[in-house]
Design an enzyme around this catalytic site. Structure first.
Site, PDB file in Angstrom:
ATOM      1  N   CYS A   1     -11.976 -35.462  17.049  1.00  0.00           N
ATOM      2  CA  CYS A   1     -12.671 -36.298  16.056  1.00  0.00           C
ATOM      3  C   CYS A   1     -14.144 -35.882  15.840  1.00  0.00           C
ATOM      4  O   CYS A   1     -14.833 -36.216  14.982  1.00  0.00           O
ATOM      5  CB  CYS A   1     -12.060 -37.460  15.878  1.00  0.00           C
ATOM      6  SG  CYS A   1     -10.378 -37.602  15.757  1.00  0.00           S
TER       7      CYS A   1
ATOM      8  N   HIS B   1     -16.997 -40.715  10.610  1.00  0.00           N
ATOM      9  CA  HIS B   1     -15.568 -40.283  10.870  1.00  0.00           C
ATOM     10  C   HIS B   1     -14.655 -41.120  10.071  1.00  0.00           C
ATOM     11  O   HIS B   1     -15.026 -42.237  10.451  1.00  0.00           O
ATOM     12  CB  HIS B   1     -15.269 -40.155  12.328  1.00  0.00           C
ATOM     13  CG  HIS B   1     -14.177 -39.783  12.794  1.00  0.00           C
ATOM     14  ND1 HIS B   1     -13.495 -38.837  12.112  1.00  0.00           N
ATOM     15  CD2 HIS B   1     -13.126 -40.309  13.834  1.00  0.00           C
ATOM     16  CE1 HIS B   1     -12.187 -38.738  12.561  1.00  0.00           C
ATOM     17  NE2 HIS B   1     -11.979 -39.632  13.639  1.00  0.00           N
TER      18      HIS B   1
ATOM     19  N   ASN C   1      -7.167 -40.449   8.436  1.00  0.00           N
ATOM     20  CA  ASN C   1      -8.027 -39.681   9.519  1.00  0.00           C
ATOM     21  C   ASN C   1      -7.728 -38.250   9.631  1.00  0.00           C
ATOM     22  O   ASN C   1      -6.513 -37.894  10.217  1.00  0.00           O
ATOM     23  CB  ASN C   1      -7.530 -40.372  10.885  1.00  0.00           C
ATOM     24  CG  ASN C   1      -8.572 -39.983  11.906  1.00  0.00           C
ATOM     25  OD1 ASN C   1      -9.191 -38.811  12.033  1.00  0.00           O
ATOM     26  ND2 ASN C   1      -8.619 -40.649  13.129  1.00  0.00           N
TER      27      ASN C   1
HETATM   28  N1  COA Z   1       3.049 -51.570  11.059  1.00  0.00           N
HETATM   29  C1  COA Z   1       3.278 -52.739  11.177  1.00  0.00           C
HETATM   30  N2  COA Z   1       2.939 -53.640  12.487  1.00  0.00           N
HETATM   31  C2  COA Z   1       2.335 -52.825  13.379  1.00  0.00           C
HETATM   32  C3  COA Z   1       1.983 -51.324  13.241  1.00  0.00           C
HETATM   33  C4  COA Z   1       2.341 -50.929  11.824  1.00  0.00           C
HETATM   34  N3  COA Z   1       2.092 -49.500  11.856  1.00  0.00           N
HETATM   35  N4  COA Z   1       1.548 -50.885  14.352  1.00  0.00           N
HETATM   36  C5  COA Z   1       1.474 -51.961  15.243  1.00  0.00           C
HETATM   37  N5  COA Z   1       1.852 -52.981  14.606  1.00  0.00           N
HETATM   38  C6  COA Z   1       2.219 -54.232  15.212  1.00  0.00           C
HETATM   39  C7  COA Z   1       1.978 -54.223  16.643  1.00  0.00           C
HETATM   40  O1  COA Z   1       3.210 -54.052  17.343  1.00  0.00           O
HETATM   41  C8  COA Z   1       1.328 -55.555  17.015  1.00  0.00           C
HETATM   42  O2  COA Z   1       2.766 -56.515  17.032  1.00  0.00           O
HETATM   43  P1  COA Z   1       2.789 -57.772  17.847  1.00  0.00           P
HETATM   44  O3  COA Z   1       1.329 -58.749  17.810  1.00  0.00           O
HETATM   45  O4  COA Z   1       3.970 -58.446  17.703  1.00  0.00           O
HETATM   46  O5  COA Z   1       2.430 -57.218  19.354  1.00  0.00           O
HETATM   47  C9  COA Z   1       0.584 -55.822  16.053  1.00  0.00           C
HETATM   48  O6  COA Z   1       0.994 -54.936  14.688  1.00  0.00           O
HETATM   49  C10 COA Z   1      -0.968 -55.821  16.164  1.00  0.00           C
HETATM   50  O7  COA Z   1      -1.021 -54.438  16.801  1.00  0.00           O
HETATM   51  P2  COA Z   1      -2.373 -54.084  17.253  1.00  0.00           P
HETATM   52  O8  COA Z   1      -2.427 -52.680  17.967  1.00  0.00           O
HETATM   53  O9  COA Z   1      -3.088 -55.222  18.009  1.00  0.00           O
HETATM   54  O10 COA Z   1      -3.245 -53.925  15.872  1.00  0.00           O
HETATM   55  P3  COA Z   1      -4.689 -53.550  15.703  1.00  0.00           P
HETATM   56  O11 COA Z   1      -5.537 -54.665  14.816  1.00  0.00           O
HETATM   57  O12 COA Z   1      -5.471 -53.125  16.850  1.00  0.00           O
HETATM   58  O13 COA Z   1      -4.600 -52.267  14.778  1.00  0.00           O
HETATM   59  C11 COA Z   1      -4.991 -49.804  15.168  1.00  0.00           C
HETATM   60  C12 COA Z   1      -3.977 -50.922  15.467  1.00  0.00           C
HETATM   61  C13 COA Z   1      -4.372 -48.570  15.660  1.00  0.00           C
HETATM   62  C14 COA Z   1      -4.806 -49.649  13.550  1.00  0.00           C
HETATM   63  C15 COA Z   1      -6.151 -50.038  15.471  1.00  0.00           C
HETATM   64  O14 COA Z   1      -6.578 -50.550  16.734  1.00  0.00           O
HETATM   65  C16 COA Z   1      -7.079 -48.796  15.350  1.00  0.00           C
HETATM   66  O15 COA Z   1      -7.207 -48.226  14.304  1.00  0.00           O
HETATM   67  N6  COA Z   1      -7.845 -48.349  16.671  1.00  0.00           N
HETATM   68  C17 COA Z   1      -8.520 -47.196  16.575  1.00  0.00           C
HETATM   69  C18 COA Z   1      -7.779 -46.015  16.450  1.00  0.00           C
HETATM   70  C19 COA Z   1      -8.588 -44.904  16.127  1.00  0.00           C
HETATM   71  O16 COA Z   1      -9.766 -45.131  15.943  1.00  0.00           O
HETATM   72  N7  COA Z   1      -8.009 -43.608  16.329  1.00  0.00           N
HETATM   73  C20 COA Z   1      -8.674 -42.506  16.105  1.00  0.00           C
HETATM   74  C21 COA Z   1     -10.016 -41.968  16.871  1.00  0.00           C
HETATM   75  S1  COA Z   1     -10.446 -40.735  16.489  1.00  0.00           S
END
Ligand code: COA
Length: 321
Positions: A114, A248, A278
């Site tokens: 990215c 990004h 993304n």
């Molecule tokens: N739908 C519903 N629930 C979901 C889910 C989805 N698509 N994905 C994860 N969950 C659940 C998890 O299992 C977790 O459940 P639990 O609390 O019972 O364990 C809960 O939601 C919270 O998950 P978490 O991973 O803590 O969520 P988050 O707030 O960190 O969001 C991302 C997850 C991936 C959206 C976030 O961490 C993110 O955007 N990170 C950066 C990713 C990025 O930048 N990637 C590309 C880089 S180039």
């Protein structure tokens, strides 16, 4: 020494749209969860016949048209993509052949993920500044839909397909003021796409992208904050000198944190995440193209571009448009 200026931009998005409601039928998720945690409402998905090459070609023509130049005037082609048409020849060479302009250097940046677009822009900028070439075509093009595991709700909700292109041209006035590139391989396990080619001991590894979203979130907010400080300091500028953040498009919460860091209102941030998800290396040129095309970004505006991704690799470009 002169400068490199953006003289044209273009974008291409596949016709098919996959909404969060569509995703609800594939994995255990909800529109509300995805919007709240990421800001994404929908993403574009490439048709079977579309590749990073075909999308790059479409975006390239739109950008050349905007720049008012012919293919023969292009002095270098760089395609940033983690999802190339082939391992080789590069997507850039295949594009060059389609444009009928044999001779100029053409290559892909495959593994800067990215951050690929800012890396590619930085390379093209150096060649133009040194007077080696007059015009460069810098493209980000990705079919991320082919490297995500559609049964994994933690990753499939995030990504989309598309291509963005920028034509840089030699100019006496700025232009690209500076670019800043970084990488830290100690974070290699936070985001990666296993690749079997060249690794005989790893043939059974996952085919799809792997990500530790939480860790990546924290790392990105931290590194981007430092990157902004570095970029502004290198140009002896203040936050208030920046008119537009062109980030990004990974997560709206990361983007909001970055806007806050710059004291910029969200109206001054180029956002496509809600509509496109993304698109990896394509996200910055697509966001830039949209804001230029709908005339929000105007000539003379100071733009701060930032990208980060697997590696980790990250970088910025400060541009007086
Ligand atoms: N739908 C519903 N629930 C979901 C889910 C989805 N698509 N994905 C994860 N969950 C659940 C998890 O299992 C977790 O459940 P639990 O609390 O019972 O364990 C809960 O939601 C919270 O998950 P978490 O991973 O803590 O969520 P988050 O707030 O960190 O969001 C991302 C997850 C991936 C959206 C976030 O961490 C993110 O955007 N990170 C950066 C990713 C990025 O930048 N990637 C590309 C880089 S180039």
């Amino acid at each position: 020494m002169g400068y490199a200026q953006i003289i044209g931009t273009g974008g291409y998005l596949p016709e098919k749209i996959l909404t969060n409601f569509d995703l609800e039928k594939i994995v255990d998720t909800s529109h509300e969860w995805i919007v709240e945690r990421t800001g994404i409402h929908q993403r574009h998905i490439a048709a079977a016949h579309e590749t990073s090459l075909t999308m790059a070609e479409n975006a390239a023509h739109v950008a050349m048209n905007a720049a008012g130049i012919m293919p023969a005037e292009i002095g270098m082609i760089i395609v940033a993509t983690t999802t190339p048409e082939k391992t080789f020849p590069s997507t850039a060479c295949l594009l060059q052949q389609r444009l009928g302009i044999a001779g100029c250097p053409a290559f892909d940046l495959n593994s800067t993920a990215c951050a690929g677009f800012v890396y590619a822009l930085s390379i093209a900028d150096q060649f133009i500044r040194q007077g080696a070439i007059n015009n460069a075509m810098v493209i980000g093009s990705e079919v991320m839909s082919r490297v995500v595991d559609w049964s994994d709700r933690t990753i499939s909700i995030l990504f989309g397909d598309g291509a963005g292109a920028v034509i840089l041209g030699a100019a006496e006035q700025p232009g690209v003021l500076s670019t800043h590139l970084h990488a830290d391989g100690t974070h290699k396990d936070v985001l990666f796409l296993p690749n079997h080619i060249g690794n005989v001991t790893d043939v059974d590894t996952e085919l799809y992208m792997q990500m530790n979203g939480k860790q990546l979130f924290k790392l990105s907010v931290n590194i981007l904050g430092h990157l902004f400080d570095e970029t502004l300091a290198a140009n002896n500028l203040k936050k208030s000198d920046v008119n537009w953040l062109v980030p990004h498009q990974a997560n709206i919460r990361i983007i909001e944190a970055m806007a806050k860091k710059l004291d910029l209102p969200m109206e001054r941030v180029a956002i496509t995440l809600n509509e496109q998800g993304n698109t990896s290396a394509a996200s910055i040129p697509l966001a830039l193209d949209k804001a230029i095309r709908d005339t929000r970004i105007k000539r003379g505006d100071m733009l701060l571009l930032e990208g980060f991704g697997g590696g980790l690799a990250w970088g910025s470009a400060l541009i007086k448009y």
